[in-house]
Design a protein around this motif. Structure first.
Motif, PDB file in Angstrom:
ATOM      1  N   TRP A 421     143.447  82.173  51.196  1.00  0.00           N
ATOM      2  CA  TRP A 421     144.945  82.609  51.402  1.00  0.00           C
ATOM      3  C   TRP A 421     146.359  81.818  51.568  1.00  0.00           C
ATOM      4  O   TRP A 421     146.525  82.482  50.265  1.00  0.00           O
ATOM      5  N   TYR A 422     146.137  80.340  51.497  1.00  0.00           N
ATOM      6  CA  TYR A 422     146.696  79.296  50.317  1.00  0.00           C
ATOM      7  C   TYR A 422     147.047  80.282  48.979  1.00  0.00           C
ATOM      8  O   TYR A 422     148.079  79.411  48.648  1.00  0.00           O
ATOM      9  N   GLY A 423     145.290  79.754  48.233  1.00  0.00           N
ATOM     10  CA  GLY A 423     144.816  79.472  47.111  1.00  0.00           C
ATOM     11  C   GLY A 423     146.673  81.089  46.586  1.00  0.00           C
ATOM     12  O   GLY A 423     147.083  81.317  45.209  1.00  0.00           O
ATOM     13  N   LYS A 424     146.604  82.427  47.858  1.00  0.00           N
ATOM     14  CA  LYS A 424     147.501  83.126  47.115  1.00  0.00           C
ATOM     15  C   LYS A 424     148.624  82.960  47.457  1.00  0.00           C
ATOM     16  O   LYS A 424     149.575  83.647  46.482  1.00  0.00           O
ATOM     17  N   HIS A 425     148.624  82.596  48.202  1.00  0.00           N
ATOM     18  CA  HIS A 425     149.978  82.535  48.374  1.00  0.00           C
ATOM     19  C   HIS A 425     151.547  81.186  48.240  1.00  0.00           C
ATOM     20  O   HIS A 425     152.203  81.041  48.534  1.00  0.00           O
ATOM     21  N   LYS A 426     150.198  80.505  49.059  1.00  0.00           N
ATOM     22  CA  LYS A 426     150.761  79.138  48.076  1.00  0.00           C
ATOM     23  C   LYS A 426     151.849  78.370  49.195  1.00  0.00           C
ATOM     24  O   LYS A 426     153.372  77.742  48.967  1.00  0.00           O
ATOM     25  N   GLY A 427     152.605  78.668  50.561  1.00  0.00           N
ATOM     26  CA  GLY A 427     152.881  79.172  51.460  1.00  0.00           C
ATOM     27  C   GLY A 427     154.297  79.159  51.284  1.00  0.00           C
ATOM     28  O   GLY A 427     154.846  79.261  52.433  1.00  0.00           O
ATOM     29  N   SER A 428     154.534  80.201  50.565  1.00  0.00           N
ATOM     30  CA  SER A 428     155.779  80.814  50.849  1.00  0.00           C
ATOM     31  C   SER A 428     156.115  81.868  51.327  1.00  0.00           C
ATOM     32  O   SER A 428     157.074  82.307  51.840  1.00  0.00           O
ATOM     33  N   ARG A 429     154.582  82.150  52.362  1.00  0.00           N
ATOM     34  CA  ARG A 429     154.664  82.597  53.466  1.00  0.00           C
ATOM     35  C   ARG A 429     154.071  81.991  54.808  1.00  0.00           C
ATOM     36  O   ARG A 429     153.770  82.878  55.921  1.00  0.00           O
ATOM     37  N   GLY A 430     154.481  80.766  55.080  1.00  0.00           N
ATOM     38  CA  GLY A 430     154.642  80.653  55.788  1.00  0.00           C
ATOM     39  C   GLY A 430     153.071  79.686  56.074  1.00  0.00           C
ATOM     40  O   GLY A 430     152.230  79.646  54.731  1.00  0.00           O
ATOM     41  N   PRO A 431     152.655  79.001  56.928  1.00  0.00           N
ATOM     42  CA  PRO A 431     151.661  78.141  56.981  1.00  0.00           C
ATOM     43  C   PRO A 431     150.280  79.315  57.086  1.00  0.00           C
ATOM     44  O   PRO A 431     150.376  79.940  57.615  1.00  0.00           O
ATOM     45  N   CYS A 432     149.077  78.668  56.885  1.00  0.00           N
ATOM     46  CA  CYS A 432     147.222  79.801  57.025  1.00  0.00           C
ATOM     47  C   CYS A 432     147.433  79.013  57.863  1.00  0.00           C
ATOM     48  O   CYS A 432     147.538  78.306  58.759  1.00  0.00           O
ATOM     49  N   LYS A 433     146.071  79.643  58.701  1.00  0.00           N
ATOM     50  CA  LYS A 433     145.564  79.505  60.007  1.00  0.00           C
ATOM     51  C   LYS A 433     144.871  78.284  60.039  1.00  0.00           C
ATOM     52  O   LYS A 433     144.995  77.167  60.813  1.00  0.00           O
ATOM     53  N   HIS A 434     144.814  77.114  58.722  1.00  0.00           N
ATOM     54  CA  HIS A 434     144.323  76.370  58.967  1.00  0.00           C
ATOM     55  C   HIS A 434     145.329  75.059  58.671  1.00  0.00           C
ATOM     56  O   HIS A 434     144.853  73.438  59.637  1.00  0.00           O
ATOM     57  N   VAL A 435     146.249  74.823  58.388  1.00  0.00           N
ATOM     58  CA  VAL A 435     147.347  73.948  58.217  1.00  0.00           C
ATOM     59  C   VAL A 435     147.631  73.983  59.547  1.00  0.00           C
ATOM     60  O   VAL A 435     147.893  72.680  59.968  1.00  0.00           O
ATOM     61  N   LEU A 436     147.761  75.099  59.901  1.00  0.00           N
ATOM     62  CA  LEU A 436     148.479  75.662  61.482  1.00  0.00           C
ATOM     63  C   LEU A 436     147.529  74.492  62.637  1.00  0.00           C
ATOM     64  O   LEU A 436     147.802  73.778  63.352  1.00  0.00           O
TER      65      LEU A 436
END
Length: 445
Positions: A421-436
């Motif tokens: 998920w992060y690889g696709k959006h690079k943080g442009s759509r908020g944090p992924c659940k793992h970063v959160l």
């Protein structure tokens, strides 16, 4: 649910138009009111006001993007939200795809009458009202009531209550719009003649890839290359809600978010006589504001919860929230007040007016405790923390999700994760659940 005791009405007679907008439950300065009464008087520039109200209502029943393979359903239009801020009325709505936000601000100078209360509610905007508004000319005064004496009305045995589902996507959209609007800065301002030329030249449909609008002399042009100060625009037809107001326009101002090669939220503001029509567009036409996820940082920051409770108790539906005043009265540093407002914005309890450069107070009729259930990433992150799936090692976090352990690394540009998920959006759509999840552990440690 919206709950109206009778439909809104618009009638013509005695040389004027009389409009009564029926209200549903909402918050006022004195607490909850099942049917608040906010205004009784005349709207200045009646033909302009009618066109602006129609534009906001039309956005609510328009789908600007339909996902591939999805059959576009017949829309049940959601009803606009109206906030009385003491010296002005704000009417707000979202498109059915939640990628377009519209707001009509009837500013001081356009209201001739009594603002009876402050607060927020929904108003019934039925088809007969829309048909009647389209017949208003500049020759007849427009008398407006926002709410009426329901105690008298309910004595009528013929009353039938109208109940309409309240879209939860709107709360998430309101939260994301205020967050994005607080990051924009004025990019350019063009005269009414150029605004008419530019908006009318846009196609009714077109490429969904982001383009950018830049000044060119006294006019505007579209480019496919992002540059600092340019305003991102994905889905050219999404600016069409401004078109019916162009004949009343004084100027067109656009606000740009920080430079982003992938596109960003753009805010467009049509200056009218004692009023504004504001349209905010999501970074891509295929992305609704409700799914952006930028507010997750504020919702996950439990350290601001007490500050937000304190600040919220001091709000009084101000048209411009004075952070310095709140700081002095609460004893909180201005930075803490700003973060508290961000958390309140994530709950839809404040909006942001780019023209004023300030937050304004509104209260949407939602239960704040339901916020977490509306954000799956935050719910999943909390579950990972509760399951003990997060392990910290300095600036690196290891988060086990299912059979996979994802690595979250802190960098100067923000947290990065190895998940798809992060690889696709690079943080442009908020944090992924793992970063959160990693952030929740760090805050609690």
């Amino acid at each position: 649910m919206y709950n109206y005791v009778r439909p809104s009405t618009l009638t013509f007679g005695d040389g004027q138009a009389d409009m009564m907008l029926a209200t549903s439950g909402g918050r006022t300065a004195t607490g909850h009111d099942a049917h608040p009464v906010f205004f009784d008087g005349f709207l200045g520039h009646p033909e302009q006001a009618a066109a602006a109200l129609l534009a906001v209502a039309k956005v609510a029943r328009t789908r600007f993007y339909t996902p591939p393979g999805m059959v576009a359903a017949i829309l049940r239009a959601a009803d606009p939200v109206v906030t009385s801020n003491g010296d002005r009325l704000r009417f707000e709505s979202f498109s059915a795809c939640c990628g377009v936000y519209a707001r009509y601000d009837a500013l001081p100078g356009s209201l001739d009458g009594a603002l009876l209360d402050t607060g927020t509610t929904n108003v019934d905007f039925n088809p007969p009202i829309r048909d009647a508004l389209a017949r208003i000319s500049g020759l007849e005064p427009l008398h407006l009531q926002v709410g009426e004496d329901v105690a008298v009305r309910t004595l009528d045995a013929a009353v039938i209550e109208k109940k309409v589902p309240l879209p939860e996507r709107w709360l998430k959209g309101f939260a994301e719009v205020q967050l994005a609007s607080a990051t924009v800065a004025p990019a350019f301002d063009v005269a009414a003649s150029e605004a008419r030329r530019f908006i009318r030249s846009l196609p009714s449909s077109g490429s969904r890839k982001p383009v950018w609008v830049v000044p060119a002399g006294r006019g505007l042009r579209i480019t496919t290359r992002p540059t600092p100060g340019a305003v991102s625009l994905s889905g050219l037809d999404r600016l069409k809600p401004l078109e019916p107001l162009l004949r009343f326009a004084r100027s067109l101002r656009a606000y740009a978010a920080p430079h982003d090669a992938q596109g960003a939220t753009g805010v467009w503001e049509l200056q009218l006589d004692h009023a504004r029509l504001v349209v905010a567009l999501s970074p891509e036409s295929s992305r609704g504001f409700s799914g952006e996820g930028g507010v997750l940082w504020d919702l996950a920051d439990e350290q601001t919860a007490d500050d937000a409770d304190l600040v919220s108790a001091m709000l009084a539906f101000e048209p411009r929230i004075d952070i310095s005043r709140l700081s002095a009265e609460s004893g909180l540093a201005a930075e803490r007040v700003t973060r508290a407002l961000g958390r309140l914005g994530a709950a839809g309890r404040v909006g942001y007016d780019a023209a004023e450069g300030a937050y304004f107070h509104r209260e949407l009729p939602y239960d704040a405790e339901r916020l977490a259930t509306m954000h799956p990433r935050l719910r999943d992150a909390t579950a990972l923390v509760d399951a003990g799936a997060v392990r910290l090692a300095g600036d690196t976090a290891y988060v086990r999700s299912g059979d996979t352990e994802h690595v979250v690394r802190r960098t100067a540009d923000g947290d990065r994760c190895t998940c798809p998920w992060y690889g696709k959006h690079k943080g442009s759509r908020g944090p992924c659940k793992h970063v959160l999840a990693a952030d929740l552990i760090r805050r609690g440690s």
